[in-house]
Each structure stands twice: as C-alpha cells, then as structure tokens.
Design a protein around this motif. Structure first.
Motif, PDB file in Angstrom:
ATOM      1  N   ALA A 147       0.827  -1.212   0.000  1.00  0.00           N
ATOM      2  CA  ALA A 147       0.000   0.000   0.000  1.00  0.00           C
ATOM      3  C   ALA A 147       0.857   1.257   0.000  1.00  0.00           C
TER       4      ALA A 147
ATOM      5  N   GLU B 116      -5.445   1.131  -3.552  1.00  0.00           N
ATOM      6  CA  GLU B 116      -4.670  -0.110  -3.644  1.00  0.00           C
ATOM      7  C   GLU B 116      -5.263  -1.181  -2.745  1.00  0.00           C
ATOM      8  N   SER B 117      -5.637  -0.797  -1.532  1.00  0.00           N
ATOM      9  CA  SER B 117      -6.240  -1.761  -0.615  1.00  0.00           C
ATOM     10  C   SER B 117      -7.590  -2.243  -1.151  1.00  0.00           C
TER      11      SER B 117
ATOM     12  N   SER C 240      -6.983  -4.736  -3.948  1.00  0.00           N
ATOM     13  CA  SER C 240      -6.536  -6.010  -3.370  1.00  0.00           C
ATOM     14  C   SER C 240      -7.706  -6.749  -2.735  1.00  0.00           C
ATOM     15  N   TYR C 241      -8.589  -5.994  -2.101  1.00  0.00           N
ATOM     16  CA  TYR C 241      -9.768  -6.600  -1.498  1.00  0.00           C
ATOM     17  C   TYR C 241     -10.636  -7.278  -2.564  1.00  0.00           C
TER      18      TYR C 241
ATOM     19  N   ASN D 219      -0.998  -8.327   2.607  1.00  0.00           N
ATOM     20  CA  ASN D 219      -1.510  -7.046   2.119  1.00  0.00           C
ATOM     21  C   ASN D 219      -2.762  -6.722   2.914  1.00  0.00           C
ATOM     22  N   TRP D 220      -2.894  -5.466   3.353  1.00  0.00           N
ATOM     23  CA  TRP D 220      -4.012  -5.105   4.219  1.00  0.00           C
ATOM     24  C   TRP D 220      -5.353  -5.419   3.569  1.00  0.00           C
ATOM     25  N   GLY D 221      -5.559  -4.987   2.346  1.00  0.00           N
ATOM     26  CA  GLY D 221      -6.829  -5.243   1.679  1.00  0.00           C
ATOM     27  C   GLY D 221      -7.084  -6.713   1.471  1.00  0.00           C
TER      28      GLY D 221
ATOM     29  N   LEU E 289      -4.926   0.226   8.389  1.00  0.00           N
ATOM     30  CA  LEU E 289      -5.247   1.056   7.228  1.00  0.00           C
ATOM     31  C   LEU E 289      -5.931   2.346   7.649  1.00  0.00           C
TER      32      LEU E 289
END
Length: 291
Positions: free
Chosen positions: A88, A220-221, A224-225, A236-238, A262
């Motif tokens: 991120a 970005e998160s 990715s989610y 990765n956070w998402g 986040l």
C-alpha cells in the motif's frame, strides 16, 4: 507569567512556526506506520507466510506470542499486518509521484497558451468522466495485476487534480503585482518562476499530495480486497481483510487489525493534510509559512 498566558504564548509560537498539535500527531502516526512496515523484518515475530495448522484462528494472546492472533491457516496476524503495509505504501508513494509529475508538467504547459490549455483541459475532462473502477479494470487487463500496473493506474487517475491546481495557481500568480514587478525589473522567465511562482506552488501541492497519498493507499487496498491487486499468499491489508471477512463472527481479529492499520494510517495522512491546508490558508499568502 500565569500558566494560561504561558500556554497561549507557546500556542502562538507554534502557530508562527507552522507547527500545530494536529500536524505533530499526524506526522507521528504516519511515521510510526511507515517505520513499522520498513522495519518489518526486525519487528515481525514470525515469517508472515509461515503456516501453522495447529494454531488456526487462535485468539490474541501473549503465550503463545500472537498479540494479534492468527488467521485461518495459522499465520501470525501481527507479522502480516507489519509486512502488509508495504504494498500500500509503495503504491501510494510512486503513484502519487507519477500523478504530481504529470499534473505539474501539464499545468506548466497549459499556462503557456490557450490552445495548449484547451487541449490538456479536454483530456483531463475526458479522464475525469471515466469512473475510476472502469479505468482500473481496463488498465489491469493491459498491465496485469502487478504492483507496477496498479501504480500506473492510480497515477494516471489522479494527475488531473494536480494539473488543475497548478494551472489555476500559475494563472493567479502571473497576474499578481509582484510577478509583474519582477518582469519589469529584468528577471527572465526561469528566474521569475523559481523565485516567485515555485515557492507559492509548493504549499498548495503539499496539500494535494497528502490527499493523493491517502486516496492511492485506499485504492490499492480496495483493489486487493476485490482480488485485483496483490495475490495470495502476499501479506496485504486489503487482501487480509478479504481473506478473513468470512470469519468475522468467530475470529474478529483477522479483518479488524489490518483494517485498523489502514484506517489509522489514513487518519494520520488526513490530519497532516488538514493541518497544512489550514496553516497555508491562515497565512493569507501562498508561500511556505515557516520560511
């Protein structure tokens, strides 16, 4: 001097120096998150991708040491949160760099003439008319779900914001008396730009950059989610939120801690941007207030 008078005096000093409590807190939050991700190899207690099927969905505990618990395959959530911010932050930094570079360049070109301004302005309008998600899907089909592709996508999405700010500010400054006086005094275009226009662009860009960083990190998160960004088993956070969302009722720590990381980072960046915006507005001029 009374205590109240002393506090007011310190507050006035901080205001004059450009330092406010909100700015200090915001910078501190951002610094802690950034250092945590950069120093993840030193701070993380485990390998972020190490699977331990015997510790699946373990609640936060000190013994064994899993302060953020473990996920559905026994990976340590704390380690993955520390490593998970890297993608991120990298995307946020470099996509903002692309957006600012393009925005400033096009803003300067637009200030050279009406024809160039009209062409670039129409391109910016077309770009803004395309929903961000549609643009992301189109670009991902061309570049693939790679960090470079996501950086390019987000960078291209946000350059019109910087372009419009730079163009409008340059137009305002070129019509100002002090720039006209500089020209009459024999200063060339380069000297006038570096000495009178650029110092007034920096604080405006400082505000737009902080906003761009927060939106880029969130984008970005979000990608990715949705499965359009980093792919498993990358931390990765998402992606962590997406993978653990089905266990929210039984293992709340899985999505909560990456989501909290986040949110905290976004709040810190927003605090910095708000403090800079109010500080620059309070100066009554575009220049950097602490110079």
């Amino acid at each position: 001097m009374s205590v109240g008078a002393g506090l007011r005096a310190r507050g006035r000093t901080a205001h004059r120096s450009g330092t406010t409590p909100q700015l200090v807190v915001g910078i501190s939050i951002v610094a802690v998150v950034v250092l945590g991700t950069v120093l993840a190899p030193l701070l993380a207690p485990y390998d972020p991708n190490a699977v331990d099927l015997g510790s699946m969905l373990s609640a936060p505990s000190i013994d064994p040491f899993h302060p953020f618990g473990t996920d559905q395959v026994g990976r340590d959530v704390l380690s993955r949160v520390l490593y998970g911010g890297r993608a991120a932050l990298i995307v946020g930094l470099f996509s903002t760099l692309i957006a600012v570079t393009l925005g400033v360049l096009f803003g300067l070109l637009a200030a050279t003439g009406r024809t160039v301004d009209a062409v670039i302005g129409r391109i910016a309008d077309i770009q803004l008319s395309i929903p961000g998600l549609v643009l992301a899907l189109l670009a991902l089909s061309l570049f693939g779900t790679t960090p470079l592709g996501i950086i390019i996508i987000i960078g291209l999405e946000w350059w019109p914001m910087h372009y419009r700010v730079v163009r409008d500010k340059i137009r305002e400054l070129t019509a100002s008396p002090f720039v006209e006086a500089s020209r009459l005094g024999g200063s060339g275009r380069l000297r006038t730009f570096g000495g009178h226009i650029l110092p007034h662009l920096i604080p405006v860009l400082a505000v737009t950059v902080t906003f761009n960083v927060s939106t880029a990190v969130l984008a970005e998160s979000g990608l990715s989610y949705l499965g359009l960004g980093s792919q498993p088993p990358t931390a990765n956070w998402g992606l962590m939120i997406a993978e653990s969302r089905t266990q929210l009722g039984d293992a709340w720590w899985g999505p909560v801690f990456p989501g909290l990381a986040l949110v905290v980072f976004l709040i810190g960046v927003q605090m910095v941007g708000d403090a800079l915006s109010r500080r620059f507005a309070a100066t009554g001029r575009g220049g950097v207030p602490w110079i």
